[in-house]
Structure formats: C-alpha cells, structure tokens
Design a protein around this motif. Structure first.
Motif, PDB file in Angstrom:
ATOM      1  N   VAL A   1      -9.172  -8.678 -10.305  1.00  0.00           N
ATOM      2  CA  VAL A   1      -7.959  -9.169  -9.655  1.00  0.00           C
ATOM      3  C   VAL A   1      -7.640 -10.575 -10.148  1.00  0.00           C
ATOM      4  O   VAL A   1      -6.489 -10.898 -10.455  1.00  0.00           O
ATOM      5  CB  VAL A   1      -8.114  -9.162  -8.112  1.00  0.00           C
ATOM      6  CG1 VAL A   1      -6.989  -9.941  -7.453  1.00  0.00           C
ATOM      7  CG2 VAL A   1      -8.138  -7.741  -7.586  1.00  0.00           C
TER       8      VAL A   1
ATOM      9  N   ILE B   1     -10.209  -0.289   2.153  1.00  0.00           N
ATOM     10  CA  ILE B   1      -9.698   0.592   1.093  1.00  0.00           C
ATOM     11  C   ILE B   1     -10.853   1.386   0.514  1.00  0.00           C
ATOM     12  O   ILE B   1     -11.848   0.820   0.084  1.00  0.00           O
ATOM     13  CB  ILE B   1      -9.028  -0.255  -0.007  1.00  0.00           C
ATOM     14  CG1 ILE B   1      -7.794  -0.944   0.556  1.00  0.00           C
ATOM     15  CG2 ILE B   1      -8.657   0.617  -1.178  1.00  0.00           C
ATOM     16  CD1 ILE B   1      -6.982  -1.642  -0.507  1.00  0.00           C
TER      17      ILE B   1
ATOM     18  N   THR C   1       1.542 -13.809  -2.294  1.00  0.00           N
ATOM     19  CA  THR C   1       1.083 -14.856  -1.379  1.00  0.00           C
ATOM     20  C   THR C   1       1.109 -16.216  -2.064  1.00  0.00           C
ATOM     21  O   THR C   1       1.536 -17.210  -1.467  1.00  0.00           O
ATOM     22  CB  THR C   1      -0.336 -14.542  -0.892  1.00  0.00           C
ATOM     23  OG1 THR C   1      -0.326 -13.294  -0.206  1.00  0.00           O
ATOM     24  CG2 THR C   1      -0.847 -15.619   0.053  1.00  0.00           C
TER      25      THR C   1
ATOM     26  N   VAL D   1      -4.216 -11.821 -11.774  1.00  0.00           N
ATOM     27  CA  VAL D   1      -3.388 -12.771 -11.037  1.00  0.00           C
ATOM     28  C   VAL D   1      -3.147 -14.021 -11.875  1.00  0.00           C
ATOM     29  O   VAL D   1      -2.034 -14.530 -11.958  1.00  0.00           O
ATOM     30  CB  VAL D   1      -4.046 -13.151  -9.686  1.00  0.00           C
ATOM     31  CG1 VAL D   1      -3.373 -14.364  -9.080  1.00  0.00           C
ATOM     32  CG2 VAL D   1      -3.989 -11.986  -8.724  1.00  0.00           C
TER      33      VAL D   1
ATOM     34  N   VAL E   1      -3.374  -2.722  -5.078  1.00  0.00           N
ATOM     35  CA  VAL E   1      -2.833  -3.271  -3.837  1.00  0.00           C
ATOM     36  C   VAL E   1      -3.080  -4.778  -3.749  1.00  0.00           C
ATOM     37  O   VAL E   1      -2.212  -5.545  -3.345  1.00  0.00           O
ATOM     38  CB  VAL E   1      -3.477  -2.568  -2.609  1.00  0.00           C
ATOM     39  CG1 VAL E   1      -3.035  -3.227  -1.319  1.00  0.00           C
ATOM     40  CG2 VAL E   1      -3.116  -1.101  -2.596  1.00  0.00           C
ATOM     41  N   ILE E   2      -4.268  -5.193  -4.156  1.00  0.00           N
ATOM     42  CA  ILE E   2      -4.622  -6.603  -3.958  1.00  0.00           C
ATOM     43  C   ILE E   2      -3.907  -7.526  -4.930  1.00  0.00           C
ATOM     44  O   ILE E   2      -3.500  -8.629  -4.556  1.00  0.00           O
ATOM     45  CB  ILE E   2      -6.150  -6.781  -4.040  1.00  0.00           C
ATOM     46  CG1 ILE E   2      -6.801  -6.008  -2.895  1.00  0.00           C
ATOM     47  CG2 ILE E   2      -6.535  -8.248  -3.940  1.00  0.00           C
ATOM     48  CD1 ILE E   2      -8.300  -6.001  -2.943  1.00  0.00           C
ATOM     49  N   VAL E   3      -3.769  -7.121  -6.179  1.00  0.00           N
ATOM     50  CA  VAL E   3      -3.120  -8.018  -7.145  1.00  0.00           C
ATOM     51  C   VAL E   3      -1.701  -8.402  -6.708  1.00  0.00           C
ATOM     52  O   VAL E   3      -1.393  -9.594  -6.600  1.00  0.00           O
ATOM     53  CB  VAL E   3      -3.127  -7.421  -8.571  1.00  0.00           C
ATOM     54  CG1 VAL E   3      -2.233  -8.246  -9.488  1.00  0.00           C
ATOM     55  CG2 VAL E   3      -4.534  -7.384  -9.124  1.00  0.00           C
TER      56      VAL E   3
ATOM     57  N   LEU F   1      -0.433  -8.347  -3.813  1.00  0.00           N
ATOM     58  CA  LEU F   1      -0.500  -9.088  -2.556  1.00  0.00           C
ATOM     59  C   LEU F   1      -0.863 -10.549  -2.802  1.00  0.00           C
ATOM     60  O   LEU F   1      -0.250 -11.465  -2.244  1.00  0.00           O
ATOM     61  CB  LEU F   1      -1.550  -8.445  -1.632  1.00  0.00           C
ATOM     62  CG  LEU F   1      -1.625  -9.008  -0.215  1.00  0.00           C
ATOM     63  CD1 LEU F   1      -0.320  -8.787   0.524  1.00  0.00           C
ATOM     64  CD2 LEU F   1      -2.777  -8.356   0.546  1.00  0.00           C
ATOM     65  N   VAL F   2      -1.848 -10.766  -3.667  1.00  0.00           N
ATOM     66  CA  VAL F   2      -2.271 -12.133  -3.951  1.00  0.00           C
ATOM     67  C   VAL F   2      -1.155 -12.891  -4.676  1.00  0.00           C
ATOM     68  O   VAL F   2      -0.862 -14.045  -4.345  1.00  0.00           O
ATOM     69  CB  VAL F   2      -3.574 -12.151  -4.780  1.00  0.00           C
ATOM     70  CG1 VAL F   2      -3.925 -13.568  -5.184  1.00  0.00           C
ATOM     71  CG2 VAL F   2      -4.704 -11.530  -3.992  1.00  0.00           C
ATOM     72  N   VAL F   3      -0.528 -12.233  -5.646  1.00  0.00           N
ATOM     73  CA  VAL F   3       0.544 -12.893  -6.387  1.00  0.00           C
ATOM     74  C   VAL F   3       1.666 -13.309  -5.442  1.00  0.00           C
ATOM     75  O   VAL F   3       2.124 -14.456  -5.455  1.00  0.00           O
ATOM     76  CB  VAL F   3       1.079 -11.981  -7.509  1.00  0.00           C
ATOM     77  CG1 VAL F   3       2.362 -12.557  -8.099  1.00  0.00           C
ATOM     78  CG2 VAL F   3       0.036 -11.822  -8.597  1.00  0.00           C
TER      79      VAL F   3
ATOM     80  N   LEU G   1       0.382 -15.815 -12.982  1.00  0.00           N
ATOM     81  CA  LEU G   1       0.788 -17.144 -12.505  1.00  0.00           C
ATOM     82  C   LEU G   1      -0.069 -18.190 -13.172  1.00  0.00           C
ATOM     83  O   LEU G   1      -1.199 -17.917 -13.550  1.00  0.00           O
ATOM     84  CB  LEU G   1       0.551 -17.269 -11.004  1.00  0.00           C
ATOM     85  CG  LEU G   1       1.193 -16.264 -10.088  1.00  0.00           C
ATOM     86  CD1 LEU G   1       0.603 -16.403  -8.708  1.00  0.00           C
ATOM     87  CD2 LEU G   1       2.678 -16.501 -10.036  1.00  0.00           C
TER      88      LEU G   1
ATOM     89  N   ARG H   1       0.834  -1.193   0.000  1.00  0.00           N
ATOM     90  CA  ARG H   1       0.000   0.000   0.000  1.00  0.00           C
ATOM     91  C   ARG H   1       0.870   1.246   0.000  1.00  0.00           C
ATOM     92  O   ARG H   1       0.607   2.207  -0.720  1.00  0.00           O
ATOM     93  CB  ARG H   1      -0.891  -0.026   1.233  1.00  0.00           C
ATOM     94  CG  ARG H   1      -2.104   0.807   1.049  1.00  0.00           C
ATOM     95  CD  ARG H   1      -3.144   0.465   2.063  1.00  0.00           C
ATOM     96  NE  ARG H   1      -4.334   1.255   1.784  1.00  0.00           N
ATOM     97  CZ  ARG H   1      -5.441   1.214   2.491  1.00  0.00           C
ATOM     98  NH1 ARG H   1      -5.506   0.395   3.525  1.00  0.00           N
ATOM     99  NH2 ARG H   1      -6.471   1.969   2.166  1.00  0.00           N
TER     100      ARG H   1
ATOM    101  N   SER I   1      -4.907   4.000  -2.761  1.00  0.00           N
ATOM    102  CA  SER I   1      -6.294   3.694  -2.446  1.00  0.00           C
ATOM    103  C   SER I   1      -6.962   2.883  -3.538  1.00  0.00           C
ATOM    104  O   SER I   1      -8.165   2.726  -3.560  1.00  0.00           O
ATOM    105  CB  SER I   1      -7.073   4.994  -2.235  1.00  0.00           C
ATOM    106  OG  SER I   1      -6.557   5.659  -1.110  1.00  0.00           O
ATOM    107  N   HIS I   2      -6.145   2.396  -4.451  1.00  0.00           N
ATOM    108  CA  HIS I   2      -6.696   1.651  -5.573  1.00  0.00           C
ATOM    109  C   HIS I   2      -6.728   0.182  -5.196  1.00  0.00           C
ATOM    110  O   HIS I   2      -5.677  -0.432  -5.071  1.00  0.00           O
ATOM    111  CB  HIS I   2      -5.784   1.876  -6.768  1.00  0.00           C
ATOM    112  CG  HIS I   2      -6.374   1.457  -8.057  1.00  0.00           C
ATOM    113  ND1 HIS I   2      -6.950   0.233  -8.279  1.00  0.00           N
ATOM    114  CD2 HIS I   2      -6.450   2.107  -9.235  1.00  0.00           C
ATOM    115  CE1 HIS I   2      -7.362   0.158  -9.523  1.00  0.00           C
ATOM    116  NE2 HIS I   2      -7.063   1.263 -10.127  1.00  0.00           N
ATOM    117  N   PRO I   3      -7.897  -0.390  -4.980  1.00  0.00           N
ATOM    118  CA  PRO I   3      -7.928  -1.762  -4.457  1.00  0.00           C
ATOM    119  C   PRO I   3      -7.169  -2.756  -5.328  1.00  0.00           C
ATOM    120  O   PRO I   3      -6.460  -3.607  -4.818  1.00  0.00           O
ATOM    121  CB  PRO I   3      -9.421  -2.110  -4.404  1.00  0.00           C
ATOM    122  CG  PRO I   3     -10.145  -0.995  -5.031  1.00  0.00           C
ATOM    123  CD  PRO I   3      -9.245   0.160  -5.166  1.00  0.00           C
ATOM    124  N   ILE I   4      -7.305  -2.609  -6.641  1.00  0.00           N
ATOM    125  CA  ILE I   4      -6.663  -3.597  -7.509  1.00  0.00           C
ATOM    126  C   ILE I   4      -5.146  -3.465  -7.470  1.00  0.00           C
ATOM    127  O   ILE I   4      -4.426  -4.461  -7.438  1.00  0.00           O
ATOM    128  CB  ILE I   4      -7.197  -3.455  -8.940  1.00  0.00           C
ATOM    129  CG1 ILE I   4      -8.680  -3.820  -8.920  1.00  0.00           C
ATOM    130  CG2 ILE I   4      -6.447  -4.363  -9.896  1.00  0.00           C
ATOM    131  CD1 ILE I   4      -9.360  -3.686 -10.244  1.00  0.00           C
TER     132      ILE I   4
END
Lengths: 226, 238, 184
Positions: free
Chosen positions: C171, C25, A182, C175, A174-176, A178-180, C179, A159, A169-172
């Motif tokens: 997302v 967020i 993980t 993702v 930050v989340i992309v 993070l998921v990758v 991958l 973030r 503040s852009h959810p995508i």
C-alpha cells in the motif's frame, strides 16, 4: 462516537472531579500490584465491583460492557494455570478484575468534556515551558474525531465500488484509495485551517475549554454511547 | 447598526490589487502576468479547469504566494499580512467537508472566531447570529457528519460570516449542490451585503454580476460586463 | 508542527480509528485481517517517524478521554489498566521505528519489488518486533506469566501481522507513487 463512554448519573462517584478519580485509580492500581495475597485481591475485586454497581449500572449492563475485558482476563487466568501455577492464577485474575471494575467505574462516571478539562489543566505547566501547544493539540484531537465518521463512510463506498469490480475483498484495492483520499483531504483541510486564521494570536487568553463548552449549548453533558 | 443584527446591513467591500502577479506551481504557470484592480461588489471569474481560477482566489488570502508580483487587499500584502487579510476575507471552499474542522457545528464556528481573537462571550453571540442569519440556528448543537451537503455548506459559510469579513471568496459554490440547494445558495448570495468574488462553472450564477473575468491558461482573456464576458467564454468553447 | 503536519497526523489518526470500525477484510485464504494495527504501520511508513508516531499518540489521547476508538469499541482509562495495553503503547515506538527505517531505506528510484521488500522489513521491525516487545513486556508483568510464556501466547498473532506488514508495504509504495509526501 464523539460522545464518550461516560454516562449521566448522580452517584457520589459521578459528582467527584476527574482529577481525584484518576489519581485514586492510579494509586490503587499501583497498590494492587504490590499486593500478592490471593484472598486480599479477591476482596479488592469484590469491593471494586460493588463500587461499580454503586454508580447505578446494573450487573447485566456491567457484564455486557466488560464482556471483552473479562474474556481476556479469563484467557490470562487459563494461561497462568497452564503455564505457571494455580497460585499465580489465583492472584492475577482477581487483580486484573479489580482493575477492570475500578477503571470502568471511573470511565462511566466521567464525561469526555470533564476529562478534557482535566488534561488541559494538567498540561498547562508544560505549555508555559513551551513544550506543548494546547491550541494545536486540541485542534488535532478534534480534527481526528471530526473525520472518523467520514472516513468510515468512504471506506464503505470504496469497498462497494471495488466489489462491483470483483475486488471488494482485496485489501490493497480498498486501502490504497482510502489512504490517498484521506491524505489529499488532509492537505486541503490544512489549507482551510490556515485560511481561517489559525493559529490564534499568542497573547489571547483562550483555552480549549473556551473553544468548546461555552460555544455549545448543553453539549458538555456526558452522553450514553449507544 | 450592529453587525449582529440580521437585517439590512451596509454593503462593504475591499479593493484587491494584483500587480503583475505570476504563480508557478509544479513547473507550470498557474497565473501569468495578472494585473487587476478588484473593487466591485460582485465579481465573477470563469475559465476552464486548470485556467487558474482557484489559484487566483487562494492567492488573495496568501495561501499561494506569488512567484512574481504582489497582491494587496486594501493595501495589505496578501502574504506578509496574511492574518490581517484573512480576518476580512473569507474563502468558501468547494467541498465543505474540507473546511469544517470540528465535530459539532457551534464548535466549528467558534474555531474561526477564536483564531481572530474574539473572547468567549462574544463568540457565543456571534455563532448564534451567524447561524440565524442563514436560517440554520437550529443546527447549532448538531454533529457535522449527520448533516446534508447543502447544510454543511451553509455551516461553512456561517463560519466565515461570523468573523464579519468584508469580502467573501467562493470557489465553485454550486458544483456539489442539487437544484434546491443551489437555488438556496443563490438567494443567500443575492442577499449578502459583503463583497463577493465567485469562481464558477455555473455561468447562470454570474449573469447579474457587475464584472466577470475570463481566465485562460493563467492569463486574463476577457474582463468586462457579465453579459459580454460570458458570451466571450461561451463563444470560445462552442 | 505546522498546519500541514496537524492535518496529516489528525487525519491519519482518524484513519486508524476508522480502520478499527470497518469490518475485517478477508484475505484470499479466507482469514480476515483486522485493520487497525495495519493503519499504525502505514502511519509510520507513509508519514515518517515523527508524524507517524504522533498519529497513534493522538489515538491514545482519544482513548484516555474515554472515547470508544479502539477496535471493538474499546476506550477509556480501563484500557491502560489491562494486560494488552503494552501493545497499544508499543504502537508509538513501532510507528517511529517503521517510519525511520522507511525514511532510510525507501527510494523512489528503486524498483517496485525492492521497495516492497525493504518496506516490508521496516513494517516488520517497527510494526511487529517493536510493538510486540512493548506488548510482551507489559503482558509478562501484568499476568506474571514471565517473558517466555508471554511470548508463547502472543505467537499465534504473528502470522496475521506478517501478512499485514506486507500489505502495508505494498500500500505504501502505491500511495507514495500517487502522492508526494516527505517523511518527517
């Protein structure tokens, strides 16, 4: 985080084993749903609160612990009042409160380690039937707990990094990542688990309890979650 | 001498044989025609990124099965007898966070021991001994996420030492460490009686090794004394 | 379940818990989206039906052990005796359905927009319809509100969850482009 919500204490409820406590909770919860009398339910709620208080938790502490559930119950009561009738609200609210107090009494007098033991024992018949693999199940649970703080940290880092680019503040954005990260980590950890010889040989008599409590010193005491 | 004692221990090693080994991953040859007999106590492996160094280590314990040829560790096949090989051969991953699996230090060490069949009492003793050996006995009840990177790496190493391996494989052990922790690891490495095969970009780490192998594009480009091998490798990319 | 499955399920469960801890967020419109249920949708969409459903099961197991893993620091068996527990249990079936639909509908060869639309559909059917079904049934029973009223009081949360479904779909496409993970 890995400390449960159970706290130390010496009340009778603390000393009771988790199995009977959970069974009693389930039985009482079911019974409460068959009880329709508002006065009886109010008595039950008061008795439950008294039980909770008897575990050594102050009323102030109880109020803080249960602020969220009580707010939800209040909202439910309001909804019942508006959408159904006062009689229903008078029944539902004390019932839900009784349940909340009772459950909290169980939760705060039982350590996670003790609960784990109990669930393990409960699952043993299923394991004998080959339906559940306790080693895999407990590894999965511990693995999840182990990585929560790391992922929280990484989320904050990502973030911050994205914020420097105006995307905090852009959810995508930050989340992309993070998921990758993980999932890549999941693959590497799986490799390390294999490298460390998992799974244990079938004929060894090890159980999760032996993984945990005996190898740690003094760590199966319930702690207070700050 | 009990191997639980921290003190002088007999040097141990295994003989790892690569017999015309090839590994194909995602369409490219990660390893190609590798034939090696590794028996020395200190062996280094260097090469550029993508040269196959990490694949080499992983192949030794059967994490990456060879698409050609065969690898044996003291005669045991790395894939068919992976469990046995892994009980005598530990791999320290580059990032300790990829390797530590339980939330509390002692639990994580116990994990490795349980996997190899040790019982409860022995596990407790071995966990304590392994941590003491690296001077981190006081970390036993600590939570992993509270530890520094250097401490985590020592915990991961203790986890490997606890099962009493004969060989330790190190994948870029100093790449994530600051100078102080790097030097601490060097001291640890110096004192290990176990056989060590070390993949590293940190060439200084390998200067006193008996043998250093240089990999390029999955093949052995040089195999000899440390000084010569490092000079060769440096010369290629000056 | 092989070791890889264990890794994916455990790490995704950890991700779901972590998403309940990090601050919400804000979307462009300034409305914050809380992320935990988004994590559940992602579990199904990315890992597929079986592994996707196992991730929330792990979270539920952690709740049962008395750990404060739900957003707001909630945990312990008290969660299961509350009126909103149906949504939690609904996560399992919801992730399964979302994963199943994603498995069937999502093709790498399709264009971005088509994939995003189909995955949004999967997220909505699994992450919203199925989850709310479980949640509303439980709520109706626990509160004696009856199904219609229980549905009415749950209505205000739906627009936020629709936005989450779309975010989850986008997302997922990105993702899975980065991958290659088979859906199981």
């Amino acid at each position: 985080m890995i400390d449960g919500l159970g706290t130390t204490g010496t009340s009778p409820l603390h000393r009771l084993a988790p199995g009977p406590k959970l069974a009693a909770l389930a039985a009482i919860a079911t019974a409460l749903f068959f009880l329709d009398d508002a006065r009886g339910l109010v008595v039950a709620a008061i008795a439950a609160l008294a039980l909770l208080r008897s575990t050594g938790r102050s009323f102030g502490r109880i109020a803080r612990d249960l602020a969220l559930p009580i707010a939800v119950i209040a909202a439910v009561g309001l909804a019942d009042l508006v959408f159904v009738d006062a009689a229903t609200a008078a029944q539902v609210v004390p019932r839900l409160l009784a349940l909340a107090f009772l459950a909290h009494a169980v939760v705060t007098t039982t350590s996670s380690a003790a609960l784990l033991d109990t669930f393990e024992r409960a699952l043993m018949p299923f394991e004998r039937l080959g339906l559940i693999d306790a080693a895999r199940a407990s590894l999965t649970l511990s693995l999840a707990l182990r990585f929560v703080p790391l992922i929280v940290e990484e989320a904050a880092e990502i973030r911050a990094a994205q914020a420097a680019r105006g995307l905090g503040s852009h959810p995508i954005a930050v989340i992309v990542p993070l998921v990758v990260r993980t999932l890549v980590r999941a693959e590497r950890v799986a490799e390390a688990i294999d490298a460390r010889g998992f799974p244990p040989p079938r004929n060894s008599n090890t159980s999760r309890r032996e993984f945990v409590s005996e190898a740690t010193t003094g760590n199966d005491h319930p702690h207070e979650h700050p | 001498m009990s191997d639980l004692a921290s003190g002088a221990r007999p040097a141990v090693s295994q003989t790892i044989v690569f017999d015309a080994v090839g590994v194909e991953r995602e369409g490219r040859r990660a390893l190609d025609g590798i034939s090696l007999r590794l028996a020395e106590r200190r062996i280094g492996v260097v090469g550029l990124n993508g040269s196959g160094k990490s694949t080499l280590l992983r192949a030794i314990i059967g994490l990456v099965p060879p698409t050609a040829g065969r690898i044996t560790v003291d005669g045991r096949d790395a894939v068919a007898e992976a469990r046995a090989v892994r009980s005598t051969t530990g791999l320290l991953f580059q990032n300790p966070d990829d390797q530590i699996v339980f939330p509390i230090v002692a639990e994580d060490l116990a994990f490795g021991l349980k996997n190899h069949g040790w019982g409860r009492a022995e596990t407790r003793d071995r966990v304590a001994a392994a941590l003491d050996r690296l001077g981190i006995g006081d970390l036993s009840a600590r939570r992993i996420h509270e530890l520094s990177g250097g401490e985590k790496q020592l915990v991961a190493l203790a986890g490997l030492l606890a099962i009493a391996p004969k060989t330790l494989l190190f994948d870029e052990p100093t790449s994530q460490l600051d100078l102080r922790n790097r030097n601490r690891l060097v001291r640890v490495l110096d004192g290990l009686p176990e056989q060590a095969i070390v993949v590293s970009h940190d060439l200084d780490l390998l200067v006193d090794f008996e043998r250093v192998i240089v990999l390029e594009d999955g093949r052995v480009a040089f195999d000899g004394r440390a000084a010569d091998a490092l000079a060769f490798h440096r010369g290629r990319w000056a | 379940m092989n070791t890889r499955d264990i890794g994916y399920v455990a790490l995704f469960a950890a991700l779901i818990v972590a998403l309940g801890i990090v601050p919400a967020i804000p979307l462009a419109a300034g409305v914050p989206i809380t992320l935990q249920s988004l994590g559940v949708m992602l579990a199904g969409l990315i890992l597929g039906p079986k592994r996707g459903a196992l991730a929330p099961i792990v979270v539920i197991a952690l709740v049962a052990l008395g750990l404060p893993v739900l957003s707001g620091g909630r945990g312990g068996v008290g969660v299961f005796t509350g009126p909103t527990a149906g949504f939690l249990f609904g996560w399992v079936a919801g992730a399964f359905v979302a994963g199943f639909l994603a498995q069937v509908l999502d093709q790498r060869a399709d264009g971005f927009v088509k994939r995003a639309v189909l995955l949004s559909l999967a997220a909505i059917l699994g992450g919203i319809v199925v989850v709310y079904l479980g949640g509303i049934l439980w709520l109706a029973f626990f509160t004696k509100l009856g199904l219609t009223k229980a549905f009415t009081v749950s209505l205000p949360f739906i627009p936020g969850d629709l936005a989450k479904a779309v975010v989850a779909a986008l997302v997922t496409v990105k993702v899975r482009d980065a991958l290659s993970i088979e859906r199981k």
